[in-house]
Design an enzyme around this catalytic site. Structure first.
Site, PDB file in Angstrom:
ATOM      1  NE  ARG A 230      -3.833  -6.606   2.984  1.00 36.65           N
ATOM      2  CZ  ARG A 230      -4.063  -7.356   4.147  1.00 36.65           C
ATOM      3  NH1 ARG A 230      -3.938  -7.352   5.380  1.00 36.65           N
ATOM      4  NH2 ARG A 230      -5.169  -8.414   3.927  1.00 36.65           N
ATOM      5  CD  GLU A 259      11.913   2.010   3.946  1.00 36.39           C
ATOM      6  OE1 GLU A 259      12.669   2.381   4.743  1.00 36.39           O
ATOM      7  OE2 GLU A 259      12.193   1.796   2.680  1.00 36.39           O
ATOM      8  CG  HIS A 271      -0.344 -10.587   8.061  1.00 34.94           C
ATOM      9  ND1 HIS A 271      -0.588 -10.867   6.930  1.00 34.94           N
ATOM     10  CD2 HIS A 271      -1.288 -10.069   8.675  1.00 34.94           C
ATOM     11  CE1 HIS A 271      -1.741 -10.470   6.741  1.00 34.94           C
ATOM     12  NE2 HIS A 271      -2.349 -10.034   7.641  1.00 34.94           N
TER      13      HIS A 271
HETATM   14  N1  NAD Z   1      -3.699  -7.414  10.384  1.00 37.81           N
HETATM   15  C1  NAD Z   1      -4.583  -8.425   9.831  1.00 37.81           C
HETATM   16  O1  NAD Z   1      -4.092  -9.697  10.109  1.00 37.81           O
HETATM   17  C2  NAD Z   1      -5.616  -8.139   9.106  1.00 37.81           C
HETATM   18  C3  NAD Z   1      -6.836  -8.862   9.391  1.00 37.81           C
HETATM   19  C4  NAD Z   1      -8.094  -8.599   8.636  1.00 37.81           C
HETATM   20  C5  NAD Z   1      -8.151  -7.528   7.972  1.00 37.81           C
HETATM   21  N2  NAD Z   1      -7.027  -6.728   7.982  1.00 37.81           N
HETATM   22  C6  NAD Z   1      -7.217  -5.525   7.140  1.00 37.81           C
HETATM   23  O2  NAD Z   1      -8.007  -4.451   7.981  1.00 37.81           O
HETATM   24  C7  NAD Z   1      -8.694  -3.916   6.752  1.00 37.81           C
HETATM   25  C8  NAD Z   1     -10.121  -3.313   7.457  1.00 37.81           C
HETATM   26  O3  NAD Z   1     -10.775  -4.688   7.457  1.00 37.81           O
HETATM   27  P1  NAD Z   1     -12.329  -4.601   7.761  1.00 37.81           P
HETATM   28  O4  NAD Z   1     -12.889  -6.062   8.514  1.00 37.81           O
HETATM   29  O5  NAD Z   1     -12.848  -3.766   9.059  1.00 37.81           O
HETATM   30  O6  NAD Z   1     -13.047  -4.113   6.677  1.00 37.81           O
HETATM   31  P2  NAD Z   1     -14.383  -3.397   6.507  1.00 37.81           P
HETATM   32  O7  NAD Z   1     -14.741  -3.372   4.985  1.00 37.81           O
HETATM   33  O8  NAD Z   1     -15.391  -3.856   7.203  1.00 37.81           O
HETATM   34  O9  NAD Z   1     -14.174  -1.764   6.938  1.00 37.81           O
HETATM   35  C9  NAD Z   1     -13.248  -0.615   6.067  1.00 37.81           C
HETATM   36  C10 NAD Z   1     -13.776   0.209   6.252  1.00 37.81           C
HETATM   37  O10 NAD Z   1     -13.234   1.514   5.440  1.00 37.81           O
HETATM   38  C11 NAD Z   1     -13.594   2.284   5.178  1.00 37.81           C
HETATM   39  N3  NAD Z   1     -12.869   3.174   3.887  1.00 37.81           N
HETATM   40  C12 NAD Z   1     -12.701   2.797   2.853  1.00 37.81           C
HETATM   41  N4  NAD Z   1     -12.072   3.679   2.156  1.00 37.81           N
HETATM   42  C13 NAD Z   1     -11.661   5.028   3.140  1.00 37.81           C
HETATM   43  C14 NAD Z   1     -10.927   6.019   3.060  1.00 37.81           C
HETATM   44  N5  NAD Z   1     -10.544   6.461   2.115  1.00 37.81           N
HETATM   45  N6  NAD Z   1     -10.951   6.667   4.310  1.00 37.81           N
HETATM   46  C15 NAD Z   1     -11.783   6.358   5.386  1.00 37.81           C
HETATM   47  N7  NAD Z   1     -12.281   4.981   5.409  1.00 37.81           N
HETATM   48  C16 NAD Z   1     -12.589   4.548   4.383  1.00 37.81           C
HETATM   49  C17 NAD Z   1     -14.876   1.693   4.605  1.00 37.81           C
HETATM   50  O11 NAD Z   1     -15.906   2.688   4.460  1.00 37.81           O
HETATM   51  C18 NAD Z   1     -15.163   0.780   5.647  1.00 37.81           C
HETATM   52  O12 NAD Z   1     -16.012   1.039   6.540  1.00 37.81           O
HETATM   53  C19 NAD Z   1      -8.904  -5.063   5.645  1.00 37.81           C
HETATM   54  O13 NAD Z   1      -9.145  -4.443   4.406  1.00 37.81           O
HETATM   55  C20 NAD Z   1      -7.518  -5.625   5.893  1.00 37.81           C
HETATM   56  O14 NAD Z   1      -6.601  -4.852   5.025  1.00 37.81           O
HETATM   57  C21 NAD Z   1      -5.643  -6.906   8.696  1.00 37.81           C
END
Ligand code: NAD
Length: 391
Positions: A230, A259, A271
């Site tokens: 994000r 930005e 995205h």
């Molecule tokens: N670009 C895209 O199209 C797209 C698509 C899907 C998801 N995403 C983004 O990717 C992110 C991750 O997705 P995911 O499916 O792996 O989620 P997920 O919930 O499986 O994994 C997120 C991980 O982040 C860790 N985490 C939380 N706070 C943290 C911190 N302060 N420091 C380090 N680690 C921390 C959690 O413990 C977890 O293991 C989503 O939240 C979303 O914002 C982007």
């Protein structure tokens, strides 16, 4: 049968599964028992009284008023991990685009396309677009959830050394990680030692701005930052300065904004992370299957506002009561008493809480009916009581 309203186009692989199961699709959101949603912003839309659930075909739920739904006993589901492969593949593409100036080289060819001497000129021009190899480089993966873990595996397979940072990783998730991932115990350690840093954490109060000016200052000189999580995670103004003076050599981001779109040395995408047909199918199938499990059996799996409850499928002819309530002392006692007062005995019960929100799924011996359900719904602190029957 249940009525579903789609707030967005949902992959037909998912909707067809509902149709086959006899579900009806309605045009009017207010007439639906459940909504399927992708990106529609639900913050401004009031949920109708009869709404039981919202299922998002995707991981993030920023577009859904999750707590407001919880207060009304509306379960919000997401589909964690269903698009992880799609995002992983684009992250690897981003890493490789940062290694070599593939985009600059391809643009050069297009611009020179009318030149009959292009082949000869290309041999001279190519040195401008050279780069480095990924093998042997150190990559820091921040967040080792569904996407981060897959990215780490793919990077290792490509010969990179991977360092991971995730202080909230569950023991189960940690067991599933490749043992070659080096464990960073603090963010500074990772930032200071990696050639590439890739972000895979959700945007929360804690993570917003985690790549601050100070964090950028701790990165290895000339490192690459990848952001497919994000844009709010990064202080992009500070990053623009670091890109200008070469402290950070490249930023690869999936989030175009005024930005990032104007940054030097940045590759910014609109995205595209989860934009594959396969990811949309996976998300729709998962959202629909979780929704059906809740509507038909009362089970809650992968909800973002209520905890996990799974009593398996409801047997034909059997009935359950689903109770949504505040997570306070005494509620279970009053429920048990009300069930006993109705001449029924609790046979099976699962109760789970998450923050202020609690969910109890009950199976009883004896005939459960709407009257018992209404009595339970009228108890203090109960938000919703729902009778689930299987003919
Ligand atoms: N670009 C895209 O199209 C797209 C698509 C899907 C998801 N995403 C983004 O990717 C992110 C991750 O997705 P995911 O499916 O792996 O989620 P997920 O919930 O499986 O994994 C997120 C991980 O982040 C860790 N985490 C939380 N706070 C943290 C911190 N302060 N420091 C380090 N680690 C921390 C959690 O413990 C977890 O293991 C989503 O939240 C979303 O914002 C982007």
């Amino acid at each position: 049968m249940y009525r579903i309203h789609c707030m967005n186009n949902i992959s037909t692989v998912g909707t067809a599964a509902l149709e086959r199961a006899g579900y009806d699709f309605v045009d009017e959101p207010g007439a639906a028992d459940a909504w399927l949603v992708r990106s529609a912003n639900l913050h401004e839309i009031g949920a109708p009284d009869g709404l039981l659930a919202v299922a998002r075909a995707g991981a993030g739920v920023n577009n859904i008023p999750v707590e407001r739904c919880a207060e009304r006993g509306v379960v919000v589901f997401n589909t964690p991990g269903a698009n992880a492969n799609a995002v992983k593949e684009l992250v690897i593409c981003g890493v490789l685009l940062a290694c070599r100036d593939v985009i600059g080289g391809a643009e050069w060819v297009r611009e020179a396309s009318d030149d009959p001497q292009i082949a000869k000129r290309a041999e001279k021009a190519k040195k401008r677009f050279g780069g480095c190899e990924l093998a042997g480089k150190r990559v820091g993966v921040i967040g080792l959830g569904a996407i981060g873990a897959e990215v780490a595996d793919a990077l290792i397979a490509l010969g990179a050394e991977v360092m991971g940072y995730d202080p909230y990783l569950s023991i189960n998730a940690a067991w599933g990680l490749d043992r070659r991932i080096e464990h960073a115990t603090d963010l500074g350690q990772l930032l200071g030692s990696c050639d590439f840093v890739t972000l895979h954490v959700p945007a929360t109060d804690e993570t917003r701005g985690m790549i601050s000016a100070e964090a950028i200052g701790r990165m290895k000189h000339g490192a690459v930052l990848l952001n497919f999580a994000r844009d709010a995670l990064v202080d992009e103004r500070a990053l623009a300065e670091a890109l200008d003076d070469g402290r950070v050599s490249r930023y690869v981001s999936d989030f175009a904004n005024p930005e990032s779109a104007n940054m030097r040395n940045a590759i910014v995408l609109p995205h595209l992370g989860a934009s594959t047909g396969e990811a949309e199918d996976n998300c729709a199938v998962m959202a629909v299957s979780q929704l059906r499990d809740y509507l038909e059996n009362g089970n809650i799996v992968n909800s973002v506002n209520y905890g996990r409850v799974d009593l398996g499928p409801l047997a034909p002819g059997e009935t359950r009561i689903a109770l949504f309530h505040e997570n306070v002392q005494g509620v279970i006692g009053q429920v048990s008493q009300a069930v006993a007062d109705a001449g029924l005995n609790i046979e099976n019960m699962s109760n789970v809480s998450r923050g202020q929100n609690a969910y109890t799924l009950l199976e009883v011996t004896g005939p459960l009916d709407d009257e018992v359900c209404e009595r339970l719904a009228s108890l203090p602190r109960i938000r919703r009581a729902r009778l689930i029957t299987r003919p």
